[in-house]
Design a protein around this motif. Structure first.
Motif, PDB file in Angstrom:
ATOM      1  N   PHE A  89      20.175  48.723 -20.423  1.00  0.00           N
ATOM      2  CA  PHE A  89      21.188  48.935 -21.076  1.00  0.00           C
ATOM      3  C   PHE A  89      21.354  49.181 -22.203  1.00  0.00           C
ATOM      4  CE2 PHE A  89      25.916  49.060 -21.898  1.00  0.00           C
ATOM      5  CZ  PHE A  89      26.570  49.835 -21.401  1.00  0.00           C
ATOM      6  N   THR A  90      21.442  48.078 -22.461  1.00  0.00           N
ATOM      7  CA  THR A  90      21.191  47.243 -23.934  1.00  0.00           C
ATOM      8  C   THR A  90      20.179  48.161 -25.226  1.00  0.00           C
ATOM      9  OG1 THR A  90      21.946  45.551 -23.484  1.00  0.00           O
ATOM     10  CG2 THR A  90      20.868  45.180 -26.034  1.00  0.00           C
ATOM     11  N   ARG A  91      18.834  48.935 -24.244  1.00  0.00           N
ATOM     12  CA  ARG A  91      18.307  49.385 -25.370  1.00  0.00           C
ATOM     13  C   ARG A  91      18.722  50.461 -25.192  1.00  0.00           C
ATOM     14  NH1 ARG A  91      14.162  49.451 -21.850  1.00  0.00           N
ATOM     15  NH2 ARG A  91      14.056  50.951 -20.918  1.00  0.00           N
ATOM     16  N   HIS A  92      19.013  51.024 -24.587  1.00  0.00           N
ATOM     17  CA  HIS A  92      20.119  52.650 -24.355  1.00  0.00           C
ATOM     18  C   HIS A  92      21.144  53.013 -25.123  1.00  0.00           C
ATOM     19  CE1 HIS A  92      17.696  55.098 -21.081  1.00  0.00           C
ATOM     20  NE2 HIS A  92      17.488  53.915 -20.430  1.00  0.00           N
ATOM     21  N   PHE A  93      21.452  51.456 -25.400  1.00  0.00           N
ATOM     22  CA  PHE A  93      22.530  51.331 -26.395  1.00  0.00           C
ATOM     23  C   PHE A  93      22.543  51.253 -27.419  1.00  0.00           C
ATOM     24  CE2 PHE A  93      27.185  50.396 -28.028  1.00  0.00           C
ATOM     25  CZ  PHE A  93      27.490  50.119 -27.103  1.00  0.00           C
ATOM     26  N   LYS A  94      21.646  50.993 -28.205  1.00  0.00           N
ATOM     27  CA  LYS A  94      21.042  50.132 -29.062  1.00  0.00           C
ATOM     28  C   LYS A  94      20.576  51.216 -29.675  1.00  0.00           C
ATOM     29  CE  LYS A  94      19.938  45.800 -30.844  1.00  0.00           C
ATOM     30  NZ  LYS A  94      18.524  44.631 -30.024  1.00  0.00           N
ATOM     31  N   LYS A  95      19.701  52.435 -28.756  1.00  0.00           N
ATOM     32  CA  LYS A  95      19.564  53.768 -29.994  1.00  0.00           C
ATOM     33  C   LYS A  95      20.109  54.919 -29.972  1.00  0.00           C
ATOM     34  CE  LYS A  95      15.871  54.440 -26.994  1.00  0.00           C
ATOM     35  NZ  LYS A  95      14.455  54.832 -25.970  1.00  0.00           N
ATOM     36  N   CYS A  96      21.238  54.668 -29.361  1.00  0.00           N
ATOM     37  CA  CYS A  96      22.201  55.343 -29.521  1.00  0.00           C
ATOM     38  C   CYS A  96      23.227  55.206 -30.566  1.00  0.00           C
ATOM     39  CB  CYS A  96      23.306  56.202 -27.799  1.00  0.00           C
ATOM     40  SG  CYS A  96      24.314  57.198 -27.711  1.00  0.00           S
ATOM     41  N   PHE A  97      23.777  54.201 -30.878  1.00  0.00           N
ATOM     42  CA  PHE A  97      25.056  53.704 -31.064  1.00  0.00           C
ATOM     43  C   PHE A  97      24.669  52.617 -32.665  1.00  0.00           C
ATOM     44  CE2 PHE A  97      26.767  54.421 -27.065  1.00  0.00           C
ATOM     45  CZ  PHE A  97      27.817  55.237 -26.927  1.00  0.00           C
TER      46      PHE A  97
END
Length: 162
Positions: A89-97
């Motif tokens: 989740f954190t990996r996807h979050f950092k990519k997006c935000f």
């Protein structure tokens, strides 16, 4: 392909998007929103870069915005968005935000707190309890660090402006 030809082709690609002597430009997006760009008279070049959203990213963003008010922390947000693994989740979050879920949630929380401080008469103690701060001093220190002024001074300066 040799580097000179590649560079020349690249320059042609850039030139086809280069506009000169533009007084203003309005962009209309697929969701109906419009954005207008008015260059200042001193500006010689206005560069606008549009980055299309990938539908996966849009879906992820939508889930985050839909669920973040219900989540008390990044772990809860991760679960509400359908992730079992906080690392994924954190990996996807950092990519997006472009920041961690914790920092992003703290930014949203501080924006809400700032709005309450300026636009309401709720005490700082009550605000600290509403947002689960361990102490009022923790909220005051975080607020002062972020906005450069204590919540009480911020509130009193807003009142003196009226």
């Amino acid at each position: 392909m040799d580097s000179a030809k590649f560079k020349n082709d690249k320059q042609k690609d850039v030139r086809k998007y280069l506009l000169t002597d533009v007084a203003s430009c309005t962009f209309t997006f697929s969701d109906g929103l419009k954005s207008r760009v008015n260059p200042s008279p001193d500006s010689e070049i206005v560069l606008v870069k549009f980055i299309p959203r990938v539908s996966k990213s849009k879906g992820f963003e939508d889930r985050v915005f839909k669920n973040y008010l219900s989540a008390k922390n990044a772990n809860e947000l991760s679960e509400l968005c359908g992730y079992d693994c906080i690392k994924t989740f954190t990996r996807h979050f950092k990519k997006c935000f472009r920041q961690t879920p914790y920092q992003w949630m703290l930014d949203r929380k501080m924006e809400e707190i700032n709005s309450l401080v300026i636009n309401s008469d709720i005490t700082i103690t009550e605000i600290a309890k509403m947002y689960d701060f361990k102490s009022v001093s923790h909220l005051i220190n975080l607020y002062s660090k972020r906005y450069g002024i204590s919540p009480l001074k911020s509130r009193s300066s807003k009142l003196s402006d009226l």
